[in-house]
Scaffold this motif. Structure first.
Motif, mmCIF file in Angstrom:
data_model
loop_
_atom_site.group_PDB
_atom_site.id
_atom_site.type_symbol
_atom_site.label_atom_id
_atom_site.label_comp_id
_atom_site.label_asym_id
_atom_site.label_seq_id
_atom_site.Cartn_x
_atom_site.Cartn_y
_atom_site.Cartn_z
ATOM 1 N N LYS A 187 -0.149 11.033 -2.328
ATOM 2 C CA LYS A 187 -0.343 10.529 -3.747
ATOM 3 C C LYS A 187 -1.246 11.299 -4.502
ATOM 4 O O LYS A 187 -1.125 12.553 -4.670
ATOM 5 C CB LYS A 187 -0.831 9.029 -3.651
ATOM 6 C CG LYS A 187 -2.012 8.907 -2.927
ATOM 7 C CD LYS A 187 -1.713 7.875 -1.675
ATOM 8 C CE LYS A 187 -2.987 7.640 -0.978
ATOM 9 N NZ LYS A 187 -2.923 7.004 0.431
ATOM 10 N N ASP A 207 -0.663 -0.032 -4.698
ATOM 11 C CA ASP A 207 -2.075 0.272 -5.293
ATOM 12 C C ASP A 207 -1.933 1.460 -6.073
ATOM 13 O O ASP A 207 -2.667 2.001 -6.801
ATOM 14 C CB ASP A 207 -3.270 0.215 -4.160
ATOM 15 C CG ASP A 207 -2.542 1.012 -3.038
ATOM 16 O OD1 ASP A 207 -1.478 1.370 -2.978
ATOM 17 O OD2 ASP A 207 -3.601 1.356 -2.178
ATOM 18 N N GLN A 208 -0.949 2.286 -5.814
ATOM 19 C CA GLN A 208 -0.187 3.373 -6.443
ATOM 20 C C GLN A 208 0.843 3.927 -5.989
ATOM 21 O O GLN A 208 1.535 3.047 -5.234
ATOM 22 C CB GLN A 208 -1.230 4.691 -6.334
ATOM 23 C CG GLN A 208 -2.282 4.830 -5.262
ATOM 24 C CD GLN A 208 -2.107 4.921 -3.888
ATOM 25 O OE1 GLN A 208 -2.709 4.396 -2.985
ATOM 26 N NE2 GLN A 208 -0.805 5.297 -3.379
ATOM 27 N N CYS A 260 -6.276 4.637 -2.808
ATOM 28 C CA CYS A 260 -6.349 3.151 -2.330
ATOM 29 C C CYS A 260 -7.442 2.495 -2.968
ATOM 30 O O CYS A 260 -7.400 1.387 -3.633
ATOM 31 C CB CYS A 260 -6.341 3.047 -0.735
ATOM 32 S SG CYS A 260 -6.039 1.567 -0.139
ATOM 33 N N ASP A 264 0.849 -1.314 0.082
ATOM 34 C CA ASP A 264 0.019 -0.009 -0.111
ATOM 35 C C ASP A 264 0.880 1.378 0.106
ATOM 36 O O ASP A 264 1.650 1.409 0.822
ATOM 37 C CB ASP A 264 -0.800 -0.093 1.230
ATOM 38 C CG ASP A 264 -1.920 0.847 1.061
ATOM 39 O OD1 ASP A 264 -1.989 1.865 0.403
ATOM 40 O OD2 ASP A 264 -3.229 0.655 1.971
ATOM 41 N N ASP A 265 0.763 2.005 -1.120
ATOM 42 C CA ASP A 265 1.630 3.219 -1.045
ATOM 43 C C ASP A 265 2.964 3.107 -1.211
ATOM 44 O O ASP A 265 3.867 3.756 -0.748
ATOM 45 C CB ASP A 265 1.272 4.083 0.083
ATOM 46 C CG ASP A 265 -0.034 4.618 0.011
ATOM 47 O OD1 ASP A 265 -0.956 4.304 -0.528
ATOM 48 O OD2 ASP A 265 -0.202 5.401 1.306
ATOM 49 N N HIS A 286 1.689 2.197 4.382
ATOM 50 C CA HIS A 286 0.604 3.329 4.382
ATOM 51 C C HIS A 286 0.932 4.321 5.536
ATOM 52 O O HIS A 286 1.613 3.794 6.674
ATOM 53 C CB HIS A 286 -0.629 2.684 4.590
ATOM 54 C CG HIS A 286 -1.663 3.832 4.196
ATOM 55 N ND1 HIS A 286 -2.062 4.583 5.033
ATOM 56 C CD2 HIS A 286 -2.453 3.978 3.142
ATOM 57 C CE1 HIS A 286 -3.316 5.222 4.978
ATOM 58 N NE2 HIS A 286 -3.484 5.033 3.475
HETATM 59 CA CA CA Z 1 -2.859 3.081 -1.098
#
Ligand code: CA
Length: 528
Positions: free
Chosen positions: A355, A342-343, A82, A39-40, A208
């Motif tokens: 983000k 996810d990004q 997300c 995540d992130d 995250h």
């Molecule tokens: Ca994320």
């Protein structure tokens, strides 16, 4: 689609897809799929991508996947937050089509939709999701699920609460979130039904915000500081939308992010929470009387980046463990392994964390993939792809048919030596405003050379970048560019918006931002 129609569709799909799988190699074992997502986790933090930061904080296990297969350099998120990214990945559809286009006031994911796990499941795969889900509604399409549910579905690093198969909740008191997910992944793989191929989503909460690493990493990076990125002191000249942001390391990191402890004497939990979130809105604070100005900004950056990279170290360890497991059990020979996030995320570029923007650091996703016998080890690809392409690509690698309703396309042919990439440009649309971080809604197009963006919600601003001459996106060329180039790019943008059915009026798009969609999901309160 009604449930009945949907069931019919799955049955029809199962029949055709099985034929596809059988045709792809009658005496070959079916291809297992291990889809790993953090995540992130920015590409700048992965040493396979070669940034200055990652040279000081390498990720040998994520790099292993790239060494065993390919590193992709032009994979993009279509809505860089997300829930929306995860929804696009599962459905192969853009945000406006799958319906989950905002995290704040955006409702929950409609789990009755067709997703790629459902297709794997309908084709005889044993399917599971372990770790972060963050889509509100219960996972669908899985034989087994164990997902984080506390903190609004974000999960916490410590004392995380998981929901198992949509019913039982369990709180983990001893292990860090990453460790729990890692152990659960190995447990599931070693205990599953060995007669079936598997499709596993192995998804981390880390790294995250608020970046809380396992104590085993507290001593990492204590004897040096990380270099700041070239654009750390960006003044946002020529970029009105960026100048209005609220995600600056200097001005918007709060006390919780910086691991400050509330003073004794605060009476209620609410008082403590307010004290900890102080800074979010740009309020000035300093940990002591002497730290001010540039020194304070650099202290915040080092605190942030070191905790972030300590969380990344945990993710890398957990990925190494499952790669070891696959190799030791011989499963690696017929398992497709993907690692992505996810990004992307800002690690100080433009002075930011977080983000959302279509600027490269949050728009681009890390993507490494191994598939023995199919992808040449150590290869790289600059084929342009989007997160809506993931579902078709995974299905394609497994020899399953891709349903027409998915908007993405498989990029397998860019990796298996079979041909070229499916696309010459990628599309982006971000909706959420003003929470969090006051990022103006925008849409845009990126070709291999140019990027054109339109910020439209409470302004009417265009930005144009020459990605070859200005890869750091500091010089907005829109006002001075050759009108013919602008017209060509706008025509291509119009065309791609029509192609994907995202060609509503500005008023309609603003209404999407303003629309409050209530959550149907409520966090189970019976956690043990
Ligand atoms: Ca994320």
């Amino acid at each position: 689609m009604t449930p009945r129609l949907f069931t019919f569709f799955l049955i029809a799909l199962g029949l055709t897809a099985c034929q596809g799988a059988a045709d792809s190699g009658s005496n070959q074992k079916p291809m297992n799929v291990l889809y790993i997502m953090a995540d992130d986790l920015a590409y700048q933090a992965i040493s396979a991508y070669g940034s200055d930061i990652s040279k000081l904080a390498p990720t040998p296990n994520i790099d292993r996947i790239a060494q065993n297969g390919a590193r992709m350099d032009a994979v993009y998120c279509t809505n860089s937050i997300c829930g929306p990214s995860r929804s696009s990945i599962l459905t192969g559809k853009f945000s406006h089509e799958n319906g989950f286009y905002k995290n704040v006031d955006g409702g929950d994911f409609d789990g009755s939709q067709l997703t790629f796990p459902k297709i794997f499941q309908a084709n005889g795969y044993e399917t599971a999701v372990i770790g972060k889900w963050h889509l509100g509604t219960e996972p669908t399409g899985f034989d087994y699920s164990k997902v984080l549910i506390n903190w609004g579905g974000q999960g916490t690093y410590f004392k995380p609460v998981f929901c198992v198969n949509g019913t039982d909740t369990v709180t983990e008191y001893r292990r860090h979130s990453t460790q729990v997910i890692e152990d659960d992944c190995i447990d599931w793989l070693s205990q599953r039904d060995g007669d079936k191929p598997f499709m596993l989503l192995y998804q981390f909460k880390a790294p995250h915000r608020d970046w809380r690493p396992d104590s085993m990493y507290h001593d990492l990076f204590t004897d040096f500081d990380f270099p700041v990125p070239e654009t750390f002191d960006d003044d946002y000249a020529g970029r009105l939308a960026a100048s209005e942001n609220m995600m600056e390391i200097e001005n918007h990191l709060n006390r919780r992010d910086m691991k400050q402890e509330p003073p004794a004497g605060l009476e209620t939990r609410r008082d403590s929470m307010r004290w900890l979130s102080y800074g979010d809105q740009g309020q000035f604070w300093t940990p002591n009387d002497t730290l001010q100005g540039e020194e304070l900004k650099h202290w915040k950056y080092q605190t942030y980046i070191k905790d972030y990279l300590r969380c990344v170290a945990g993710v890398d360890r957990a990925i190494g463990r499952v790669l070891d497991y696959l190799e030791e059990s011989g499963l690696d020979e017929n398992t497709l392994v993907v690692y992505t996030s996810d990004q992307g995320f800002y690690l100080g570029e433009h002075g930011w964390f977080d983000k959302r923007w279509m600027y490269e650091e949050s728009f681009k996703m890390p993507f490494v993939i191994q598939c023995p016998g199919v992808i040449e080890p150590g290869s790289t690809s600059d084929a342009m792809a989007m997160n809506v392409d993931f579902a078709p690509t995974l299905l394609d690698f497994a020899g399953l048919d891709v349903p027409d309703e998915m908007q993405g396309e498989s990029f397998k042919s860019a990796l298996d030596g079979g041909g070229v990439a499916p696309r010459s440009s990628v599309y982006y649309h971000y909706y959420e405003y003003p929470k969090w971080h006051k990022v103006q809604p925008h849409y845009g197009i990126r070709t291999d050379r140019f990027k054109l963006m339109h910020f439209y919600y409470s302004m009417d601003e265009w930005e144009l970048y020459d990605m070859e001459a200005d890869p750091l996106e500091m010089n907005n060329l829109y006002a001075e560019a050759d009108p013919e180039l602008v017209a060509t790019l706008k025509a291509e943008l119009d065309s791609i918006r029509r192609l994907y059915g995202d060609d509503g009026s500005l008023e309609q798009m603003k209404l999407m931002t303003d629309t409050v969609i209530q959550r149907v999901y409520t966090e189970p309160s019976k956690a043990k």
